[in-house]
Design a protein around this motif. Structure first.
Motif, PDB file in Angstrom:
ATOM      1  N   LEU A  75      -1.570   1.963   7.954  1.00 52.73           N
ATOM      2  CA  LEU A  75      -2.736   1.048   8.567  1.00 52.73           C
ATOM      3  C   LEU A  75      -2.117  -0.351   8.904  1.00 52.73           C
ATOM      4  N   GLU A  98      -1.816   6.706   2.792  1.00 53.20           N
ATOM      5  CA  GLU A  98      -2.367   6.446   4.186  1.00 53.20           C
ATOM      6  C   GLU A  98      -2.617   5.074   4.654  1.00 53.20           C
ATOM      7  N   ALA A  99      -2.814   4.327   3.385  1.00 50.37           N
ATOM      8  CA  ALA A  99      -3.273   2.901   3.792  1.00 50.37           C
ATOM      9  C   ALA A  99      -1.990   2.047   4.080  1.00 50.37           C
ATOM     10  N   HIS A 130       0.934  -1.103   0.066  1.00 49.44           N
ATOM     11  CA  HIS A 130       0.094   0.061  -0.014  1.00 49.44           C
ATOM     12  C   HIS A 130       0.823   1.384  -0.016  1.00 49.44           C
ATOM     13  N   SER A 161      -8.343  -0.621   9.370  1.00 48.16           N
ATOM     14  CA  SER A 161      -8.605  -0.751   7.901  1.00 48.16           C
ATOM     15  C   SER A 161      -8.625   0.599   7.252  1.00 48.16           C
ATOM     16  N   GLN A 162      -8.583   0.825   6.228  1.00 51.01           N
ATOM     17  CA  GLN A 162      -8.987   2.173   5.443  1.00 51.01           C
ATOM     18  C   GLN A 162     -10.686   2.271   5.434  1.00 51.01           C
ATOM     19  N   GLN A 163     -11.024   1.394   5.383  1.00 54.29           N
ATOM     20  CA  GLN A 163     -12.486   1.413   5.201  1.00 54.29           C
ATOM     21  C   GLN A 163     -13.263   1.987   6.680  1.00 54.29           C
ATOM     22  N   LEU A 187     -11.306   3.612   8.781  1.00 60.75           N
ATOM     23  CA  LEU A 187     -11.085   5.149   8.806  1.00 60.75           C
ATOM     24  C   LEU A 187     -12.112   6.103   8.098  1.00 60.75           C
ATOM     25  N   ASP A 188     -12.459   5.584   6.731  1.00 60.21           N
ATOM     26  CA  ASP A 188     -13.394   6.277   6.175  1.00 60.21           C
ATOM     27  C   ASP A 188     -14.845   6.413   6.558  1.00 60.21           C
TER      28      ASP A 188
END
Length: 189
Positions: free
Chosen positions: A86, A82-83, A79, A145-147, A149-150
């Motif tokens: 994580l 930002e990813a 990645h 995870s990115q999810q 965080l989103d």
């Protein structure tokens, strides 16, 4: 004629004759070495990933070792951006109650700590207007995870949320729990 005047130059010559050979011997006995190169001492190495891909994104040329050889190629991280940060796990912090206390940090820009947990999500929904008015930035100290965080970002549009470990900050400020708001004058929940 003054005999002392004649003796003084003679004494200097005798002294020079005695000292110069010993100075030459001393100079030869001192080893001459190349300037020493110091190797840095690694105090702690927690591993991690190479920083070169981030420098590459900035358009900076890769640094070469002193010998001029190119360092061996390392595979880029799976990645980027930002990813690559994580998951974030702050082992010194957990969701819980934070006792309000004064803080004397003039000039500190307000910021807050949250995680991906029910207590932080409720706190973020409840305090988002105040956080926006303070222009506080958020550190997400526990997120997988990115999810996730989103999803936190979608709860409070307009607030900046960044994944970051809070362990060092928690240790320095004596914090054990989050969510928390830190301003120049205090720590509160």
């Amino acid at each position: 004629m003054n005999t002392l005047a004649l003796r003084r130059p003679a004494a200097v010559l005798v002294l020079a004759a005695l000292c110069l050979p010993s100075a030459a011997v001393l100079a030869e006995s001192v080893p001459r070495s190349a300037p020493q190169r110091y190797t840095p001492i690694v105090v702690e190495d927690r591993g991690g990933i190479p920083a070169q891909p981030y420098y590459d994104d900035l358009g900076l040329p890769p640094q070469r070792p002193e010998g001029g050889l190119t360092p061996p190629a390392t595979p880029p991280p799976a990645h980027h951006g930002e990813a690559a940060l994580l998951p974030v796990r702050s082992t010194g912090l957990s969701p819980g109650a934070v006792d309000a206390r004064p803080l004397d940090a003039p000039g500190l820009t307000p910021f807050f700590l949250v995680g991906d947990d029910p207590r932080s999500r409720a706190w973020l929904r409840q305090r988002q207007d105040q956080l926006r008015s303070l222009r506080a930035a958020g550190l997400v100290v526990n997120v997988e995870s990115q999810q996730a965080l989103d999803a936190l970002r979608s709860l409070a549009p307009g607030l900046a949320l960044f994944p970051a470990s809070g362990d060092d900050l928690a240790r320095r400020l004596g914090l054990r729990h989050y969510p928390a708001l830190l301003t120049a004058t205090g720590i509160e929940q």
